[in-house]
Scaffold this active site. Structure first.
Site, PDB file in Angstrom:
ATOM      1  N   GLY A  11       0.838  -1.192   0.000  1.00 34.77           N
ATOM      2  CA  GLY A  11       0.000   0.000   0.000  1.00 34.77           C
ATOM      3  C   GLY A  11       0.869   1.236   0.000  1.00 34.77           C
ATOM      4  O   GLY A  11       2.098   1.151   0.178  1.00 34.77           O
ATOM      5  N   ASP A  86       6.433  -6.448   5.304  1.00 26.12           N
ATOM      6  CA  ASP A  86       5.682  -5.205   5.152  1.00 26.12           C
ATOM      7  C   ASP A  86       5.904  -4.575   3.775  1.00 26.12           C
ATOM      8  O   ASP A  86       5.699  -3.381   3.594  1.00 26.12           O
ATOM      9  CB  ASP A  86       5.997  -4.224   6.278  1.00 26.12           C
ATOM     10  CG  ASP A  86       7.437  -3.704   6.249  1.00 26.12           C
ATOM     11  OD1 ASP A  86       8.225  -4.159   5.393  1.00 26.12           O
ATOM     12  OD2 ASP A  86       7.769  -2.837   7.092  1.00 26.12           O
ATOM     13  N   ARG A 138      -2.042  10.149   8.495  1.00 31.02           N
ATOM     14  CA  ARG A 138      -1.219   9.112   9.117  1.00 31.02           C
ATOM     15  C   ARG A 138       0.266   9.434   9.006  1.00 31.02           C
ATOM     16  O   ARG A 138       1.046   9.139   9.927  1.00 31.02           O
ATOM     17  CB  ARG A 138      -1.544   7.752   8.504  1.00 31.02           C
ATOM     18  CG  ARG A 138      -2.936   7.283   8.909  1.00 31.02           C
ATOM     19  CD  ARG A 138      -3.259   5.884   8.444  1.00 31.02           C
ATOM     20  NE  ARG A 138      -4.602   5.512   8.873  1.00 31.02           N
ATOM     21  CZ  ARG A 138      -5.180   4.366   8.569  1.00 31.02           C
ATOM     22  NH1 ARG A 138      -4.542   3.463   7.843  1.00 31.02           N
ATOM     23  NH2 ARG A 138      -6.405   4.096   8.992  1.00 31.02           N
ATOM     24  N   GLU A 147       9.838  12.489   5.954  1.00 25.38           N
ATOM     25  CA  GLU A 147       8.640  12.455   5.110  1.00 25.38           C
ATOM     26  C   GLU A 147       7.878  13.783   5.064  1.00 25.38           C
ATOM     27  O   GLU A 147       6.883  13.888   4.348  1.00 25.38           O
ATOM     28  CB  GLU A 147       7.689  11.361   5.601  1.00 25.38           C
ATOM     29  CG  GLU A 147       8.239   9.962   5.441  1.00 25.38           C
ATOM     30  CD  GLU A 147       7.335   8.892   6.022  1.00 25.38           C
ATOM     31  OE1 GLU A 147       7.542   7.710   5.700  1.00 25.38           O
ATOM     32  OE2 GLU A 147       6.419   9.231   6.799  1.00 25.38           O
TER      33      GLU A 147
END
Length: 211
Positions: A11, A86, A138, A147
């Site tokens: 994802g 993951d 998130r 990020e």
């Protein structure tokens, strides 16, 4: 003998792949494979200037993921020990096609094909996705400094790329079950009932594999 479970979670950035992988790893007592992210020395520069630093960034990820999967295959899968990851290494092509210029993409794809020819393939995929607002929220909540410069437009494109990729994946690999999780309506970090629902879906697929 039944094929040893090898589950990959995929994802967009910030969707919760690692959090879910940890929880499922603990529940099923599977070995946890976590991708190397913040250790990439080019990633901060990449988010500041994608065109300039995309090839170095993608090559670092590809080589590290290749090494991780090679080790996992030798130490766990061949020893009949289940693994949950993951990431799925094929995600590399999602990012490469989005960020690399044509001449570099051609070189990258050749290297990718060579490295991944004999790599182990997951036999179950969990796909997490959500709206752009949820993804941005998130990312803010987990607070990785590296990020904070990610552009919302890049994340929106990436989210759509993942949708296209997963639709194509299901057509190309009808034998590999894909569990789709809507991150807008599911919060497995805060709500145990949401996590239990995912665990139930995974358990059902595991039972189907051995029947």
């Amino acid at each position: 003998m039944a094929e040893v479970p090898f589950i990959a979670i995929e994802g967009p950035i910030g969707i919760g792949k690692t959090s879910l992988a940890k929880k499922l790893s603990n529940h099923f007592n599977y070995h946890l494979l976590k991708e190397i992210v913040e250790e990439n020395p080019f990633l901060g520069k990449f988010y500041d200037d994608i065109d300039e630093w995309s090839f170095q960034t993608e090559m670092f990820f590809l080589c590290n993921r290749f090494k991780q999967l090679e080790d996992i295959d030798k130490k766990y899968l061949r020893a009949n020990k289940a693994v949950i990851a993951d990431y799925h290494i094929s995600k590399n092509m999602i990012f490469a096609k989005r960020t690399l210029q044509e001449d570099k993409l051609e070189k990258y794809e050749k290297i990718y094909q060579i490295l991944t020819t004999d790599m182990p393939t997951p036999n179950m995929l969990i796909y997490l996705n959500a709206s752009l607002d949820t993804i941005l929220d998130r990312i803010r909540r987990r607070g990785r400094n590296i990020e904070q410069n990610i552009k919302a437009s890049y994340l929106a494109q990436l989210r759509n790329d993942y949708e296209d990729y997963m639709n194509a994946f299901e057509q190309l690999h009808p034998d590999i079950p894909v569990i789709r999780i809507n991150g807008d309506t599911t919060d497995f970090v805060q709500y145990q009932k949401d996590l239990d629902c995912i665990i139930e879906k995974v358990t059902n697929h595991l039972h189907l594999r051995v029947e």
